[in-house]
Design a protein around this motif. Sequence first.
Motif, mmCIF file in Angstrom:
data_model
loop_
_atom_site.group_PDB
_atom_site.id
_atom_site.type_symbol
_atom_site.label_atom_id
_atom_site.label_comp_id
_atom_site.label_asym_id
_atom_site.label_seq_id
_atom_site.Cartn_x
_atom_site.Cartn_y
_atom_site.Cartn_z
ATOM 1 N N ASP A 1 -7.982 8.740 6.095
ATOM 2 C CA ASP A 1 -8.496 9.679 5.096
ATOM 3 C C ASP A 1 -9.964 9.449 4.801
ATOM 4 O O ASP A 1 -10.628 10.299 4.239
ATOM 5 C CB ASP A 1 -7.733 9.511 3.770
ATOM 6 C CG ASP A 1 -6.266 9.748 3.944
ATOM 7 O OD1 ASP A 1 -5.919 10.504 4.857
ATOM 8 O OD2 ASP A 1 -5.470 9.185 3.177
ATOM 9 N N THR A 2 -10.442 8.268 5.148
ATOM 10 C CA THR A 2 -11.774 7.921 4.663
ATOM 11 C C THR A 2 -12.880 8.266 5.644
ATOM 12 O O THR A 2 -14.025 7.893 5.434
ATOM 13 C CB THR A 2 -11.855 6.414 4.346
ATOM 14 O OG1 THR A 2 -11.816 5.707 5.576
ATOM 15 C CG2 THR A 2 -10.718 5.971 3.479
ATOM 16 N N LYS B 1 -6.475 -8.233 4.897
ATOM 17 C CA LYS B 1 -5.196 -8.837 4.535
ATOM 18 C C LYS B 1 -4.293 -8.769 5.749
ATOM 19 O O LYS B 1 -4.414 -7.862 6.573
ATOM 20 C CB LYS B 1 -4.533 -8.055 3.392
ATOM 21 C CG LYS B 1 -5.227 -8.214 2.070
ATOM 22 C CD LYS B 1 -4.494 -7.402 1.030
ATOM 23 C CE LYS B 1 -5.123 -7.559 -0.310
ATOM 24 N NZ LYS B 1 -4.454 -6.704 -1.292
ATOM 25 N N SER C 1 -0.814 -1.078 -1.794
ATOM 26 C CA SER C 1 -2.110 -1.172 -2.449
ATOM 27 C C SER C 1 -2.976 -1.962 -1.486
ATOM 28 O O SER C 1 -2.613 -3.051 -1.087
ATOM 29 C CB SER C 1 -1.968 -1.891 -3.775
ATOM 30 O OG SER C 1 -1.209 -3.057 -3.608
ATOM 31 N N PHE D 1 -9.596 4.817 -3.577
ATOM 32 C CA PHE D 1 -8.349 5.564 -3.494
ATOM 33 C C PHE D 1 -7.693 5.663 -4.869
ATOM 34 O O PHE D 1 -7.821 4.754 -5.695
ATOM 35 C CB PHE D 1 -7.361 4.855 -2.556
ATOM 36 C CG PHE D 1 -7.481 5.279 -1.128
ATOM 37 C CD1 PHE D 1 -6.873 6.432 -0.683
ATOM 38 C CD2 PHE D 1 -8.205 4.532 -0.229
ATOM 39 C CE1 PHE D 1 -6.977 6.835 0.631
ATOM 40 C CE2 PHE D 1 -8.322 4.915 1.089
ATOM 41 C CZ PHE D 1 -7.706 6.073 1.518
ATOM 42 N N LYS E 1 -1.150 9.011 -2.283
ATOM 43 C CA LYS E 1 -2.479 8.420 -2.403
ATOM 44 C C LYS E 1 -3.503 9.468 -2.037
ATOM 45 O O LYS E 1 -3.216 10.410 -1.309
ATOM 46 C CB LYS E 1 -2.623 7.158 -1.561
ATOM 47 C CG LYS E 1 -2.586 7.355 -0.078
ATOM 48 C CD LYS E 1 -2.936 6.055 0.605
ATOM 49 C CE LYS E 1 -3.014 6.233 2.097
ATOM 50 N NZ LYS E 1 -3.442 5.027 2.781
ATOM 51 N N PHE F 1 -7.822 9.953 -1.301
ATOM 52 C CA PHE F 1 -9.155 9.368 -1.129
ATOM 53 C C PHE F 1 -10.112 10.108 -2.050
ATOM 54 O O PHE F 1 -10.276 11.317 -1.943
ATOM 55 C CB PHE F 1 -9.573 9.505 0.336
ATOM 56 C CG PHE F 1 -10.939 8.963 0.618
ATOM 57 C CD1 PHE F 1 -11.248 7.651 0.299
ATOM 58 C CD2 PHE F 1 -11.908 9.748 1.208
ATOM 59 C CE1 PHE F 1 -12.507 7.143 0.570
ATOM 60 C CE2 PHE F 1 -13.161 9.256 1.482
ATOM 61 C CZ PHE F 1 -13.462 7.947 1.158
#
Lengths: 324, 555
Positions: free
Chosen positions: A78-79, A312, B305, B330, B344, B346
Amino acid sequence: MAGGGEGRAPKRRGLPSGIKNKVKRGEVHARVQQEKKKEKKQRVLKRKKEEEAAVALGEAPPPKKIPRTIEGTREVDDTLVRPDDQELQAEEAQDEFSGHFARAVAPKVLVTTCRRPSKGLLRFVAELLGLLPGAHFYKRADYAVKQMVQYATARGFTALLVLHENRKRPNGLLLVSLPAGPTAHFRLSSLKLRADIPGAGRPTRHIPELILNNFSTRLGLRVGRQLASLFPQAPQFRGRRVVTFHNQRDYIFVRHHRYIFEERGGRKGGADPGAPVLARLQECGPRFTLKLLSLQKGTFDSKAGEYEWAHKSDMDTSRRRFFL
Amino acid sequence: MPRFSTLPASGCRPIRLITADELGYVKVVESRGQNAGPPEVVARWGDGGRGKGVERMQVTSSGPFGGLVTVARSDQTVELLDIASGQPHASFIATPLQTNGNKPSANTLNPATSQDAVRGIHLFQQPTEEAVQVLTCSRGGAVSQWKVPPREDGGAGGAASTVAEWGVGSGVESLAVDHKEQSLVVGGKGLDATLWSLETRAKLWQAKNTRPDALGLQTPVWVTQLLFLGGDGNRVLAATGHHQLRLYDVKAQRRPVMVMEYGELPIWSVAEDPSGHVVYAGNSTGDIVSFDLRTGTKSGGFPGSVSGSVRSLAVHPTEPLLASVGLDRFLRIHNTQTRQLQAKLFLKQQMVACAFDTDPARQPEEAEPPVEDEAASDDDDRPMRHVAASDSGRDDDGDLEEEEGASGRKRKSDKVGRKSEKRARSTKKHEEEEMDSDEEAWDDSDSDEEEGFGERKGGRKTEGRKTGESNQKRKKSRRNDDEDSKGEGFDGEQFGTYSDEESEEEGLPKKKRKSRSTGQSDSGRKGGRPRGKGVGVSDKRRISIGKKKSHKKRT
């Protein structure tokens, strides 16, 4: 494996590893490889012929096939931001690097190492100083990073580079943009110094051109801007020096080249004025790879700092997920 | 074994959210229900720019002057925006006049260091003298109460004036006002939670740091967010930069009555669940966890998350939804019961705050599911909006539900939502007692679905016709019955619907089949899955329903 007429052919062709006799296995394997090679060659020839035939007939050649690569099939992100996005432009007009890109601030980089650096790391530092035009080396002595941030900010530095090593191998790079951050921590790998690169040349002191490839997500754009802010904005094209930050699958490949245009169509200086102009490259080094581990807002503060992004382990659940 | 190992995404119910970011935009995010795809930004208010970044935001969904969004920007401007339109009602610069001994800093434009930067904001719900009152608190510790008189045209606005100002100590990071608006609590870096009376402006109570540990080391004071728990104004929750949640009881003692630790990084945001005994906390690498205040232990995390510092958490007052925003740009909405990520979005900017707009009048209409089968298409008076939505391809997770009128839609979807939650819960715990209360709903929705398929054979609806865990329950009840009375007719009665089909299919005499099915159910219970051709009636039924369910999930 199912027997029978249909099953036999692929078995013969594809699985010499099933043969127990070593000599025989080697023979079969060699034969299979040869056949494969032959087939491929024929395929290529056929395609070329088709193309040529199409060109001769004045038709459009058959469309080129696009290889199915991992990054070509990356997960939907999405980014991914378009450069003409209004909000992106509004943010870039006032972020930490806006002064640099508006040519209001000239980059001045303080380069230092971990405590008690090895000779190898210092050699890398020396080459890095050749890569970065506005870089100054300071001995680390026993100062903490936070102290160095203070020191460098007070003296008008725009970035602080700290190089780390493990067992005499450089393995980390901390990049703190000053005075307001952000702080990027990279893993550094695959380092090759100038001496290890065959045919490498010594760079000149011209201001290099900069190539940033494939920094496409919002995070990637930010990291790309941070890396770009290490270099002055006005390259001296006379020097024909290029520094490349090429992002592929979240690995940032750093390369340093000098280019030359061969106008006579060859190195020997053949007298053919109509021949195409060739570009040749000479690598100048150092050559290394960076992988982003974390991006922290503000200057370095590993305890109280806020992370914009941190790697992570549960992010590594797909090979097709990339963040830059 | 739970038969639904993965939950079907239940989507996000119709909600309206207000978010604010570091560039200065205030965005309105709406979700139109699980059929409408992900939530969308429906409005963006303000022009982002230097000094316009939002520092603090408060959303009041309803009040004497209507719903208002109060934002404090990094240049110390406080703006009151209409929650529906974003029209600015009033704007004033909240620079404290004179602080008690705290010198205003020279660099007032750098919010990171400025002593005048607004660190807390509160819009009073109870207006006095026909004016909106706003409380601000600067980092330097100047609490100012501002009066914003009404404008000519009736809205709040006009020139703001200071009603009162007093100092509470330097280093303020957070301010909270209790529900009755009688007291406020402030805290920050080097300033432990302090309770002040709003009437007398006197210090009522101040927290005391925890005792030094075995090594004689004291945790430095660094409060990042404060929260009044419950309605009585006595319980205060403080999140700290030293990865602690501290619960204070003002009436009991000055030291925290409970300290909960999470991770090794600062906790930046907390929120309270409407249940009153659960709090949520988010830290600086994007971990969100919940704590049970009855036991003082972590009750679970929220997957999905990702990585950026969680700047703000918001809990829906009626629905089980938790919204979070942060530096990873987000907005995430989790279900607090299933802990699953529901949606979610953006939002492009580094976010600062989020809050639910809970006014029922402003909630977006729920989108209808897309047209799926022929049976549904005879519903001609469907609103145009639905058709448009399905045409544009937004609804692609379509449920094979039976189509209803627009009025019945909402009720239905609620039921579906309840169902999925219930399913999740019972797959974990097999809480069979709870199912009893909801059996009607199960029956209803189930029959709806089957009519949608339009291929039911034996039309009798019995108690046995249930999906999911009610099946297990049925099995269990049957087992009990077997033990009690060796299935005197009960079995046959309960599964009468299927016995007809079954005997037709397998060609077994009814009597023989009946005895066999009881035996089979026993073996099925032990071995998990029944084997062979002689599948017990209930098992057969279960499989077919399972198929239908999975089909429903896929489409």
